[in-house]
Enzyme design. Structure first.
Site, PDB file in Angstrom:
ATOM      1  CB  CYS A   1      48.909  30.658 -18.625  1.00  0.00           C
ATOM      2  SG  CYS A   1      48.417  28.968 -18.859  1.00  0.00           S
TER       3      CYS A   1
ATOM      4  CE  LYS B   1      34.862  38.727 -16.878  1.00  0.00           C
ATOM      5  NZ  LYS B   1      35.147  39.186 -18.266  1.00  0.00           N
ATOM      6  N   PRO B   2      33.120  35.144 -19.644  1.00  0.00           N
ATOM      7  CG  PRO B   2      32.206  35.132 -21.734  1.00  0.00           C
ATOM      8  CD  PRO B   2      32.065  35.450 -20.199  1.00  0.00           C
ATOM      9  CB  ALA B   3      38.053  37.356 -22.025  1.00  0.00           C
TER      10      ALA B   3
ATOM     11  CG  HIS C   1      -1.998   1.003   1.156  1.00  0.00           C
ATOM     12  ND1 HIS C   1      -2.098   2.268   1.361  1.00  0.00           N
ATOM     13  CD2 HIS C   1      -3.187   1.057   0.566  1.00  0.00           C
ATOM     14  CE1 HIS C   1      -3.157   2.783   1.203  1.00  0.00           C
ATOM     15  NE2 HIS C   1      -3.928   2.216   0.744  1.00  0.00           N
TER      16      HIS C   1
ATOM     17  CB  ILE D   1      30.810  45.452 -13.857  1.00  0.00           C
ATOM     18  CG1 ILE D   1      31.497  46.853 -14.081  1.00  0.00           C
ATOM     19  CG2 ILE D   1      29.363  45.401 -13.488  1.00  0.00           C
ATOM     20  CD1 ILE D   1      30.713  47.636 -15.327  1.00  0.00           C
TER      21      ILE D   1
ATOM     22  CD  GLU E   1      52.479  35.945 -17.413  1.00  0.00           C
ATOM     23  OE1 GLU E   1      52.225  34.741 -18.242  1.00  0.00           O
ATOM     24  OE2 GLU E   1      51.951  36.480 -16.758  1.00  0.00           O
ATOM     25  CB  SER E   2      56.366  39.510 -22.202  1.00  0.00           C
ATOM     26  OG  SER E   2      56.348  38.168 -22.741  1.00  0.00           O
TER      27      SER E   2
ATOM     28  CG  ASP F   1      -6.210  -0.006   1.974  1.00  0.00           C
ATOM     29  OD1 ASP F   1      -6.340  -1.227   1.532  1.00  0.00           O
ATOM     30  OD2 ASP F   1      -6.702   1.066   1.527  1.00  0.00           O
TER      31      ASP F   1
ATOM     32  N   GLY G   1      35.124  42.751 -16.771  1.00  0.00           N
ATOM     33  CA  GLY G   1      35.357  42.057 -15.522  1.00  0.00           C
ATOM     34  C   GLY G   1      35.319  42.642 -14.028  1.00  0.00           C
TER      35      GLY G   1
END
Length: 949
Positions: free
Chosen positions: A754, A644-646, A142, A679, A851-852, A178, A677
């Site tokens: 990177c 959030k992409p570039a 049941h 924001i 880094e360049s 029941d 970025g």
């Protein structure tokens, strides 16, 4: 004195004798093992079939099956399986006549010689002469926690009355309805949006089968309890087969309306009468039934077309996601589907002319035609009838249990995942075929058609490409709330590709809320891990189908050389999704031995759980690949995401969103907000609902992100930041290989890499020869349009970065380094920067330390044999992302590998990354890992559970 060790009432002395004999047999079984039972199954449906199979597999004898008569040519599946096993099968239309058992029915029942009746799913009234006849009597399944909700529609009333718990009981049958003693019970939580179907599929069906079989085993062991049902809390609810009981009452609150509608979903459905025009005395009301109710939790009520309900002075609102209905307390519910004149449809489409495209039949491939015939055979098996294109599933006699069977069989046989409502909305065979093919092709997030968006269409690279230019939130492409856009520039010729939505805090809020709902209440959070993996595999397949288009978009958007984009930017992205799709159903915890609390025992285990809503912020050098590295692990772990992409190159992320929707990823699981970025990234870092932030970018920005994550809600964070990777080249190397790897380590992807070798340390005996050969190779490099197949070096990503490279080289020259070649912008349109080499670079110089992120090779010599000295120089940096060494001396290579302070070390190779190998840095290059099994840890939390028993 009662010798039988349980409570209960006995009808006569014969019953007492039977109970005494049973007690003796139970005592014998406790000593000698379980009894092999002779079981009669009385019932119907797939539920009864599964009980039948499990009881049989436990070693008991099924001596007879009693089920309902055939419906036309359609035989109940219980009868089918019994016939296949040559088990005596009886199909009684009735067991009684004028209140008395039919003698020949009783005799046929007695002929099987059962000592236990099992009623797993029985719609007929079984006389007490049959119930009491076997030695072990009869047990009944049941779907309620008796004594609550006695009656035929127990699950429905559980939902209608808003019970926090649902459950099932196995009880000993008696002459009440029941009311017999309980043998065992099991319960579960009722989820906010549970329906009859979901509760049945999630709990009642699997646990009900298991409980029924467990009850049989307890009887076989002689340990089955007989627990009288209490009077307190007992209810008996009427059957919901009368239409007046199915009508919506408008005096109810929003929660009560939701409970009533879902309690009747999907059969028969709560009904009411509506009008799309403001009512007058002459209004003709149309009856509709309501399905797919959810509590509406958004703070603002959307605008839409008013819908009027007969008997309710408050109109509803038809909007893009359904039909909003008000409760008397001011709370709203949203109904997703309705039926009108027997046709189920999306509530948003009610009263609107269907789009012509939705009714147009698609032409099937040969493989799809083969699948169509498999589906036809499934229908024929269920309906026991021939199936034409116009055959109506329900018109041919199918019921709600047949829907479950159809959905499960199609999943097993052709690998398509349907929902029950798909069948209710496509009841004819040809309609269901179109639905199935659409899902198999991935033509829409709900299988209903192509993903709608305002497409940018271009002919480039000898092909037509199409991609969105709006942000993607809750399964839809939409403009930013502010209406602002950003111009996307092609770095090859500095032309404007298109305008892309530039989102803000309001858009982030909307995206996070969509991700939260998808995680907490949507299908994604309820989905089996294996089904989640299947969707991710499908997404990877779609990406592969569109790989040339994706690579072309990546080239015009980021300046990546097309051949490299095809192989690495896109190719490794596809590999990443397939790798993590395979992990979905392999994420598990462990059991841990702990000290027991004697005389009791303890069990301790861990659960690996998703963290929830995740924010991902990715850079511009590998737009699609960086998205994939983070998001694939995030989704495989079961999270939802706002990405959030570039700002300067978001186009492949938006094309990816289209493919994700087409793959069937549910709305809200993936959200992409485009824009600045400072924001959007900041809003994600500060948002209290976001529980994890994955960031790739500069070290300076990473520090800002980390502070915001800590100040907001201490959200989990992983950072992949700047690098100044040392590459040590010993004089015992293969010089040809050293030059080849040195070139690749610096100039791969225009130096926008990177892990690019930020500084090459070359042992003095080969220094001059190395520089000479590098200059020869640079002279051979082809610089030009990245879409040309012969191009090796394309434009830098954007103008601001080009300007920084020029400034970087100017500083190097001013500090006294020798500029051997390059160091300036190429004399041509576009953001092209010449491959550059500096020598005589001293450790204190700016270009030796910073880094360049461009095609600038920094070469410094070191004294012959000074291994520890060059290691000190290599490690004298706050960065520790990657490193490399070239030597034929294995001992030297292993020593250097041990001493280099970097997350990745390459030996006699460079840039060799793989989706299965963890990637991440040390020191101010960040922490946390992308790729490999370790990446999953970034998106999981571990819960420890200890149980005492």
């Amino acid at each position: 004195m009662c010798l039988y060790p349980c409570t209960g009432t006995y009808r006569d002395s014969t019953d007492i004798v039977k109970r005494f004999i049973g007690f003796c047999q139970a005592s014998w079984r406790k000593t000698h093992g379980k009894e092999t039972l002779r079981v009669a199954i009385i019932g119907q449906s797939l539920f009864a079939v599964e009980v039948y199979k499990a009881i049989k597999s436990n070693g008991h004898h099924i001596v007879g099956v009693f089920t309902i008569p055939d419906q036309g040519s359609k035989e109940d599946p219980l009868a089918t399986i019994a016939s296949q096993d040559a088990v005596p099968t009886f199909k009684f239309k009735a067991w009684r006549q004028k209140g008395q058992i039919i003698p020949e029915v009783l005799e046929q029942y007695k002929s099987v010689g059962a000592n236990l009746n099992v009623l797993p799913f029985c719609s007929q009234f079984i006389p007490m002469e049959v119930i009491d006849y076997p030695q072990h009597k009869s047990i009944v399944y049941h779907p309620s926690i008796l004594p609550r909700h006695r009656g035929a529609n127990a699950i429905a009333w559980t939902l209608i009355e808003g019970d926090a718990k649902a459950g099932l009981s196995i009880f000993w049958a008696d002459d009440g309805l029941d009311t017999g003693p309980v043998l065992l019970q099991r319960e579960c939580d009722v989820l906010e949006d549970d329906t009859l179907d979901s509760l049945y599929k999630r709990f009642m069906y699997p646990e009900g089968i298991k409980a029924t079989v467990d009850a049989v085993e307890l009887i076989a062991l002689g340990t089955a309890p007989v627990l009288q049902q209490p009077v307190e809390g007992a209810t008996y609810d009427p059957a919901l087969n009368k239409k007046d009981l199915q009508q919506v009452q408008w005096r109810l609150s929003g929660q009560q309306l939701h409970n009533f509608i879902r309690g009747l979903d999907s059969s028969p459905g709560a009904w009411t009468c509506v009008s799309l025009e403001e009512p007058t005395e002459s209004t003709v009301w149309q009856e509709i039934r309501l399905y797919g109710s959810q509590l509406f939790k958004e703070s603002s009520i959307p605008t839409g077309r008013p819908v009027y309900f007969q008997g309710n002075d408050k109109p509803g609102i038809q909007w893009e996601n359904g039909l909003l209905i008000p409760g008397q307390d001011g709370k709203w519910i949203n109904v997703q589907r309705i039926s009108a004149e027997g046709k189920v449809m999306k509530a948003a489409n009610y009263g609107r002319q269907a789009e012509s495209s939705s009714s147009a039949a698609v032409e099937l491939t040969e493989d799809e035609k083969a699948k169509q015939e498999i589906i036809r055979q499934v229908w024929k098996s269920i309906l026991s009838a021939d199936v034409s294109d116009d055959t109506d599933f329900f018109g041919a006699g199918a019921g709600s249990m047949d829907v479950v069977r159809l959905v499960e069989e199609l999943k097993d046989k052709i690998g398509v995942t349907l929902q029950n409502e798909d069948v209710f909305m496509a009841t004819k065979f040809n309609e269901l075929i179109q639905c199935v093919i659409s899902k198999l092709r991935g033509d829409g997030s709900d299988g209903s058609g192509k993903v709608e968006y305002d497409a940018i269409v271009m002919t480039v690279n000898n092909r037509e490409i199409r991609f969105p230019h709006q942000q993607f939130i809750n399964g839809k492409f939409m403009d930013a709330a502010s209406g602002k856009t950003t111009a996307i520039i092609n770095p090859t010729d500095e032309s404007v590709i298109c305008q892309v939505s530039s989102g803000g805090v309001e858009d982030v809020q909307k995206a996070v809320e969509a991700a939260r709902l998808a995680f907490e209440e949507g299908e994604w959070g309820k989905m089996n891990a294996r089904d989640r993996g299947r969707l991710l595999f499908k997404l990877a397949d779609l990406m592969e189908e569109h790989k040339e288009e994706l690579a072309t978009i990546e080239s015009i958007d980021s300046g990546a050389v097309y051949t490299l984009a095809l192989k690495t930017h896109v190719g490794m992205s596809i590999d990443t999704w397939r790798y993590f799709a395979g992990w979905c159903d392999k994420i598990h915890g462990s059991t841990i031995p702990v000290n027991n609390a004697r005389p009791n025992k303890n069990l301790t285990f861990t659960r690996r759980e998703p963290v929830g809503v995740c924010g991902l912020v990715t850079p511009w050098n590998y737009p699609l690949m960086m998205l994939s590295w983070k998001m694939a692990a995030c989704l495989a772990a079961g999270n939802t995401v706002v990405h959030k992409p570039a700002e300067v190159c978001p186009l492949t992320a938006l094309k990816f969103a289209e493919l994700a929707a087409r793959a069937g990823i549910p709305p809200g699981v993936i959200n992409i907000v485009t824009g600045k970025g400072s924001i959007i990234g900041q809003a994600l870092a500060e948002h209290p609902v976001v529980r994890k932030l994955g960031f790739t970018g500069s070290t300076e920005t990473g520090k800002i992100v980390m502070r915001a994550c800590a100040d907001s809600n201490l959200k989990k964070t992983s950072l992949e930041l700047g690098g100044k990777s040392p590459f040590i080249i010993f004089s015992d190397c293969d010089i040809d290989r050293a030059v080849r790897l040195g070139m690749s380590s610096v100039f791969f992807n225009k130096g926008e890499n990177c892990i690019a070798a930020g500084r090459l340390f070359v042992e003095k005996p080969i220094h001059d020869e190395f520089v000479k050969r590098v200059l020869i190779e640079i002279g051979k490099m082809s610089i030009g349009d990245p879409l040309d197949r012969g191009t090796q070096h394309g434009p830098q990503n954007h103008k601001a970065h080009l300007d920084k490279l020029i400034e970087y080289c100017d500083i190097g020259v001013k500090e006294g380094a020798t500029l051997v070649t390059g160091g300036k912008r190429a004399d041509r349109p576009g953001f092209f920067f010449l491959p550059t080499v500096f020598t005589d670079v001293q450790d204190h110089m700016y270009i030796a330390k910073e880094e360049s992120f461009g095609p600038v090779m920094i070469i410094s010599p070191f004294e012959s044999g000074d291994v520890d000295g060059v290691l000190r120089r290599a490690n004298a940096s706050e960065y520790g992302l990657a490193s490399g060494v070239i030597t034929r001396d294995l001992s030297k290579a292993l020593y250097v590998t041990e001493k280099l302070q970097a997350g990745t070390v390459f030996v006699n190779t460079y840039n060799k990354t793989d989706v299965a190998a963890p990637f991440g840095g040390f020191k101010q290059s960040g922490f946390g890992k992308d790729l490999g099994e370790e990446a999953l840890n970034e998106y999981l939390k571990t819960k420890c559970v200890t149980i005492e028993y």
